[in-house]
Design a protein around this motif. Sequence first.
Motif, mmCIF file in Angstrom:
data_model
loop_
_atom_site.group_PDB
_atom_site.id
_atom_site.type_symbol
_atom_site.label_atom_id
_atom_site.label_comp_id
_atom_site.label_asym_id
_atom_site.label_seq_id
_atom_site.Cartn_x
_atom_site.Cartn_y
_atom_site.Cartn_z
ATOM 1 N N SER A 67 10.734 8.059 -8.962
ATOM 2 C CA SER A 67 12.051 8.398 -8.425
ATOM 3 C C SER A 67 11.910 8.765 -6.957
ATOM 4 C CB SER A 67 12.655 9.560 -9.220
ATOM 5 O OG SER A 67 11.819 10.699 -9.115
ATOM 6 N N GLY A 68 13.039 9.000 -6.325
ATOM 7 C CA GLY A 68 13.039 9.438 -4.936
ATOM 8 C C GLY A 68 12.455 8.399 -3.988
ATOM 9 N N THR A 69 11.654 8.871 -3.062
ATOM 10 C CA THR A 69 11.064 8.003 -2.042
ATOM 11 C C THR A 69 10.226 6.893 -2.662
ATOM 12 O OG1 THR A 69 11.028 9.825 -0.451
ATOM 13 C CG2 THR A 69 9.608 7.954 0.022
ATOM 14 N N ALA A 70 9.454 7.224 -3.667
ATOM 15 C CA ALA A 70 8.602 6.207 -4.310
ATOM 16 C C ALA A 70 9.447 5.085 -4.892
ATOM 17 C CB ALA A 70 7.735 6.848 -5.387
ATOM 18 N N ALA A 71 10.561 5.418 -5.515
ATOM 19 C CA ALA A 71 11.447 4.396 -6.088
ATOM 20 C C ALA A 71 12.081 3.560 -4.985
ATOM 21 C CB ALA A 71 12.522 5.050 -6.947
ATOM 22 N N ARG A 72 12.474 4.210 -3.874
ATOM 23 C CA ARG A 72 13.054 3.453 -2.762
ATOM 24 C C ARG A 72 12.028 2.502 -2.155
ATOM 25 N NH1 ARG A 72 15.516 8.526 -1.982
ATOM 26 N NH2 ARG A 72 14.055 9.110 -0.331
ATOM 27 N N LEU A 73 10.784 2.952 -2.015
ATOM 28 C CA LEU A 73 9.732 2.079 -1.481
ATOM 29 C C LEU A 73 9.465 0.910 -2.423
ATOM 30 C CD1 LEU A 73 7.298 4.732 -0.017
ATOM 31 C CD2 LEU A 73 8.531 2.967 1.263
ATOM 32 N N ASP A 74 9.535 1.158 -3.714
ATOM 33 C CA ASP A 74 9.350 0.091 -4.692
ATOM 34 C C ASP A 74 10.470 -0.938 -4.575
ATOM 35 O OD1 ASP A 74 7.851 -1.005 -6.934
ATOM 36 O OD2 ASP A 74 9.623 -0.497 -8.128
ATOM 37 N N ARG A 75 11.707 -0.472 -4.433
ATOM 38 C CA ARG A 75 12.844 -1.397 -4.282
ATOM 39 C C ARG A 75 12.759 -2.157 -2.964
ATOM 40 N NH1 ARG A 75 15.417 3.109 -6.533
ATOM 41 N NH2 ARG A 75 16.311 3.738 -4.531
ATOM 42 N N ALA A 76 12.334 -1.491 -1.907
ATOM 43 C CA ALA A 76 12.182 -2.160 -0.609
ATOM 44 C C ALA A 76 11.118 -3.255 -0.694
ATOM 45 C CB ALA A 76 11.826 -1.149 0.477
ATOM 46 N N LEU A 77 10.042 -2.983 -1.403
ATOM 47 C CA LEU A 77 8.999 -3.992 -1.578
ATOM 48 C C LEU A 77 9.527 -5.188 -2.357
ATOM 49 C CD1 LEU A 77 6.126 -5.077 -1.403
ATOM 50 C CD2 LEU A 77 5.556 -3.657 -3.398
ATOM 51 N N ARG A 78 10.251 -4.924 -3.432
ATOM 52 C CA ARG A 78 10.825 -6.037 -4.202
ATOM 53 C C ARG A 78 11.777 -6.864 -3.348
ATOM 54 N NH1 ARG A 78 13.515 -3.702 -8.967
ATOM 55 N NH2 ARG A 78 13.063 -1.695 -8.051
ATOM 56 N N ASN A 79 12.540 -6.189 -2.489
ATOM 57 C CA ASN A 79 13.448 -6.889 -1.592
ATOM 58 C C ASN A 79 12.666 -7.764 -0.619
ATOM 59 O OD1 ASN A 79 15.012 -6.876 1.197
ATOM 60 N ND2 ASN A 79 16.494 -6.880 -0.491
ATOM 61 N N PHE A 80 11.578 -7.245 -0.074
ATOM 62 C CA PHE A 80 10.735 -8.032 0.824
ATOM 63 C C PHE A 80 10.194 -9.267 0.100
ATOM 64 C CE2 PHE A 80 6.557 -9.205 2.453
ATOM 65 C CZ PHE A 80 6.844 -9.458 3.777
ATOM 66 N N VAL B 104 0.833 -1.206 0.000
ATOM 67 C CA VAL B 104 0.000 0.000 0.000
ATOM 68 C C VAL B 104 0.866 1.253 0.000
ATOM 69 C CG1 VAL B 104 -1.680 1.309 1.363
ATOM 70 C CG2 VAL B 104 -1.956 -1.162 1.078
ATOM 71 N N TRP B 105 1.918 1.262 0.814
ATOM 72 C CA TRP B 105 2.795 2.432 0.911
ATOM 73 C C TRP B 105 3.490 2.702 -0.425
ATOM 74 C CZ3 TRP B 105 7.273 2.869 5.051
ATOM 75 C CH2 TRP B 105 7.659 4.201 5.172
#
Length: 134
Positions: A51-64, A24-25
């Motif tokens: 980009s920015g925070t949205a891209a980092r959240l996307d990468r964090a989700l993929r990592n999860f 969701v985030w």
Amino acid sequence: MGTAVPVELKLLLAAVIIGLVQIVWAAAAGSGGQRDFAWLAGPRDEARPVSGTAARLDRALRNFLETFPLFAAALIACVVTQKLGTLTLYGAGLYVIGRALYVPLYASGVALVRTIVWTVSIVGLVMVIVAFFR
């Protein structure tokens, strides 16, 4: 009354909740700009990067999504074979706490601490795997 649910299974469900929050985030952070409502509601045939925070959240989700299936399989294997104990309890706890802390750290752009927290979650996963083979 039924039998008590092992703490490890409660931690597994906590990890599921962390995953849902991340989905969701990441989706909320990725909306706006080039990713307007029409694109989000449509088939998304063409990629629209963030980009920015949205891209980092996307990468964090993929990592999860890379680590969670491993954690779930290892923990369920331990539950099924009745190999629960100190290693699985602390291992599952480390994984869940690490994953919960990882996302806001990654979203904030905190690099070194984020990597340490990720390592803690992986150590927790390895502890669960080791418990299975004991």
